[in-house]
Design an enzyme around this catalytic site. Structure first.
Site, PDB file in Angstrom:
ATOM      1  N   ASP A   1      29.240  22.351  19.992  1.00  0.00           N
ATOM      2  CA  ASP A   1      28.107  23.222  20.325  1.00  0.00           C
ATOM      3  C   ASP A   1      28.187  24.615  19.720  1.00  0.00           C
ATOM      4  OD1 ASP A   1      30.170  24.283  21.911  1.00  0.00           O
ATOM      5  OD2 ASP A   1      28.735  24.972  23.414  1.00  0.00           O
TER       6      ASP A   1
ATOM      7  N   ASP B   1      34.754  18.450  20.831  1.00  0.00           N
ATOM      8  CA  ASP B   1      35.226  19.825  20.947  1.00  0.00           C
ATOM      9  C   ASP B   1      35.360  20.098  22.446  1.00  0.00           C
ATOM     10  OD1 ASP B   1      35.754  22.565  20.092  1.00  0.00           O
ATOM     11  OD2 ASP B   1      33.819  23.019  20.997  1.00  0.00           O
TER      12      ASP B   1
ATOM     13  N   ASP C   1      31.616  24.903  14.999  1.00  0.00           N
ATOM     14  CA  ASP C   1      31.581  23.435  14.963  1.00  0.00           C
ATOM     15  C   ASP C   1      30.691  22.911  13.837  1.00  0.00           C
ATOM     16  OD1 ASP C   1      33.212  23.226  17.209  1.00  0.00           O
ATOM     17  OD2 ASP C   1      31.511  23.336  18.579  1.00  0.00           O
TER      18      ASP C   1
ATOM     19  N   CYS D   1       0.852  -1.202   0.000  1.00  0.00           N
ATOM     20  CA  CYS D   1       0.000   0.000   0.000  1.00  0.00           C
ATOM     21  C   CYS D   1       0.884   1.248   0.000  1.00  0.00           C
ATOM     22  CB  CYS D   1      -0.895   0.035   1.239  1.00  0.00           C
ATOM     23  SG  CYS D   1      -2.000  -1.381   1.424  1.00  0.00           S
TER      24      CYS D   1
END
Length: 727
Positions: free
Chosen positions: A618, A419, A622, A16
């Site tokens: 963050d 980081d 980055d 389907c």
């Protein structure tokens, strides 16, 4: 381009999905179409100049399905509940009617009554069996006819042909006086398939409950403080940005806001998965749906409606469940050719058996078994149900997985590249040591330093000022202030010449290094930045500043190492400082002195060395590395662009959540592989058995229903995930 999502009623299997996707993609202007069997919806991206929503709906309805449009959105849950109850009722009635047909057929009882020349036992079998197949199973036959009109076929086609063949042959057998009847076979097949669909719908409801529960978390009303200071309760929809709201202990924060008055503790577990309350005071951010624990506060609304963190989480989870993982595309492709193959295989099975035996009875039953056993439903459910449960559970734990592809990317990570700032560390430098080298007290050293630094804009200056403020030291006026870029600041305080800055100022001021140098080196080895305080050309003190590690950084690194994943730190700091921080957290490999644009290059170098790399960051700088990595993990406490670039977002930004995210990804993908194996294995193993006559059609129907339910049940096991036993 516009993207819309709408509900589709009436889909029963993976074929389907394929049919609707193909029809939608054929429409001019449609860029992409994704139909999700587990969620019964379609997400379509299209050019509004070339296509319309009406055209999209028509394409689906032409295939024999019903579209629940925007007008029906509010009634959708009621509609699903009604459909769920109806499926249950049909299944139970079908079983109740099939049972006497089975008893009469299997027992061989011949009742001492006849009607119109036919024994009552035969007539009762015919009545019960035909009622179940033709009345309670009417949806199979209606859908089969709709597909036949379009020269197409799906799972309902297989069921309809199989059950009608059993009943049709039995009617012919009664009329011609043959002994072998199969009314009970058609009835039991129909009843078991209806029962299977009921269990499947129930399981799918459990799998998709994550979004419903998230939506229920939001506050329904808010206490608005008007211009006169009066308090009144208003619906959450009436809150506007800038409104001042009162939140009492035990109440939910209505919207994302900033505290303007009062202090409290907030239970943020619904966002972060962390059970410990978080202390909040004036100026701190609070988020909608979190719970105020112990203090009445006034907050200013900052984000409302679809802009709140909760709304964004719901959207992200919803998007993740709608988008298909690469493995699901493989399953869909297999399903698209499966139904036509089964139809041909069933016909060949019947022909071969008739050629070998010359008996129509012995020919029809293996062919019916082939039709009934070959259900691609399990294939259609294998991937989406696991993704639904995995992403939903992740959202409850503060881990937002953007799509199924992210889960597949997280299945095998060799190295995690952290980081430093804001990821392993808090990103907020603080004063860790005040060393006095004269008769001055530590507070006096801080007094002189902070009195100058309050006029500076250097990132480390605020750490010194905050340290003095925390100690309630009253700062003094600094005259003749002068900023020497890259070195420090100087001014006159209470008639004294004060210099605050880096150790390079010592030589310029003509001050002998003396024995202070060993103290500076000792502090620097601890990854601390040392600030000197000079009074009237005499070194009077040292202030050490460090960006402290997050409380769970060591634990996260240790756990990654325990599961065989290499950890690497990347930083713009000098080699000595970077190595000191890495050493303190347990990381052995360090990339130091890396410029922002070089982070993505380092990721490439690791990939070229044959490693599958997850990058955790963050900041804005980055974003390229997050996009370049095999798996980008963004801290939710970071910038919007970093969050946008990541494949997985950690709401609170705890390093330990990195471990949890990877383990949850691995578990979910492992579950998908298990589901896919059993779905493929089931069909591959069952078809030959059915064709060889070793599988009764009734057993085939039960096995077919069980296969779908078992796949969903296996996916639901993900709910038991926790970090301790995920592997």
């Amino acid at each position: 381009m516009k993207t819309v999502t709408f509900q589709i009623s009436g889909m029963h299997c993976a074929s389907c999905v394929i049919k609707n996707e193909r029809s939608l993609k054929k429409i001019a202007g449609v860029q992409n179409a994704s139909v999700n069997f587990a969620m019964s919806n379609a997400t379509v991206e299209f050019d509004e100049k070339l296509a319309s929503e009406k055209a999209l709906h028509h394409a689906v309805e032409k295939n024999g399905y019903k579209v629940l449009t925007e007008e029906h959105a509010k009634d959708h849950k009621d509609h699903m509940q009604h459909e769920f109850k109806a499926t249950k009722q049909r299944a139970l009635v079908a079983l109740a009617l099939a049972l006497p047909a089975v008893v009469l057929a299997m027992s061989g009882v011949v009742l001492p009554y006849s009607l119109a020349g036919y024994n009552l036992s035969v007539l009762l079998q015919a009545i019960f069996g035909s009622t179940v197949v033709l009345v309670l199973g009417w949806e199979f036959h209606v859908n089969m006819l709709k597909q036949a009109k379009m020269l197409s076929a799906d799972m309902d086609t297989l069921i309809s042909i199989g059950t009608l063949a059993a009943v049709g042959y039995s009617v012919w057998a009664v009329v011609t006086g043959l002994a072998q009847l199969y009314f009970e076979t058609g009835a039991v097949i129909t009843a078991l398939i209806l029962l299977g669909r009921y269990f499947e719908a129930k399981s799918r409801g459990q799998a998709s409950e994550a979004i419903e529960k998230l939506l229920e978390l939001g506050a329904k009303s808010a206490r608005l403080i008007d211009a006169e200071g009066h308090e009144k309760e208003v619906p959450i929809e009436a809150v506007r940005i800038g409104d001042i709201l009162l939140v009492k202990p035990g109440e939910k924060i209505p919207v994302d806001a900033t505290i303007t008055q009062g202090a409290t503790s907030i239970d943020e577990s619904m966002l972060t998965g962390e059970s410990m309350p978080v202390d909040k005071q004036v100026g701190d951010s609070v988020f909608g749906a979190t719970i105020n624990i112990n203090g009445a506060v006034q907050v200013r609304a900052e984000k409302i409606g679809s802009d709140t963190v909760l709304a964004q989480i719901v959207k992200m989870v919803n998007d993740a469940q709608v988008q298909k993982a690469p493995m699901q595309k493989l399953a869909d492709k297999a399903s698209s050719i499966f139904v036509p193959f089964v139809l041909v295989f069933a016909v060949l099975t019947g022909v071969v058996w008739y050629f070998l035996t010359g008996d129509i009875t012995q020919s029809i039953i293996p062919a019916v078994a082939v039709l009934v056993i070959a259900c691609p439903c399990a294939l259609g459910l294998a991937t989406p149900t696991a993704i639904m449960v995995g992403t939903g559970l992740g959202a409850k734990r503060g881990i937002l997985i953007k799509n199924g592809e992210s889960l597949e990317r997280g299945k095998k990570i060799d190295a995690v590249l952290f980081d430093k700032t804001g990821t392993l560390t808090e990103g907020k430098p603080i004063v860790t040591d005040v060393v006095t080298l004269s008769e001055l007290s530590e507070d006096s050293i801080l007094l002189y330093a902070a009195s100058l630094e309050k006029l500076s804009e250097h990132p480390l200056a605020s750490a010194i000022v905050n340290a003095a403020t925390d100690k309630k030291i009253a700062l003094k006026k600094a005259d003749a202030f002068k900023n020497e870029a890259g070195k420090g600041v100087r001014a006159i305080v209470d008639g004294e010449n004060i210099i605050v800055g880096s150790t390079r100022l010592m030589a310029e001021a003509g001050i002998s290094s003396g024995d202070y140098l060993s103290k500076v080196e000792a502090l620097e080895l601890q990854a601390k930045t040392v600030i000197v305080v000079i009074k009237n050309n005499v070194l009077v003190g040292l202030i050490a500043i460090a960006d402290t590690l997050k409380s769970d950084a060591n634990d996260a690194v240790a756990k990654l190492r325990a599961i065989g994943i290499q950890t690497i730190m990347i930083s713009g700091d000098n080699q000595k400082t970077a190595e000191a921080i890495a050493r303190s957290v347990g990381i052995e490999k360090v990339f130091a002195g890396v410029l922002p644009h070089e982070k993505a290059i380092k990721v490439k170098e690791l990939q070229q060395a044959g490693l599958k790399v997850a990058f955790v960051g963050d900041g804005i700088n980055d974003a390229p590395a997050l996009a370049e990595a095999d798996l980008g993990i963004a801290m939710g406490t970071g910038t919007d662009i970093a969050i946008e670039s990541g494949n997985i977002v950690l709401v609170k930004g705890n390093p330990s959540k990195v471990v949890e995210a990877l383990l949850l990804s691995q578990l979910t993908f492992r579950t998908i592989k298990q589901n896919m194996f059993w779905a493929f294995f089931y069909n591959i193993a069952a078809l030959p058995l059915a064709a060889l006559g070793l599988l009764n059609p009734m057993i085939a129907a039960g096995a077919m229903a069980f296969s779908s339910v078992s796949v969903v049940g296996n996916s639901l096991r993900i709910k038991r995930f926790n970090r301790a036993n995920a592997r």
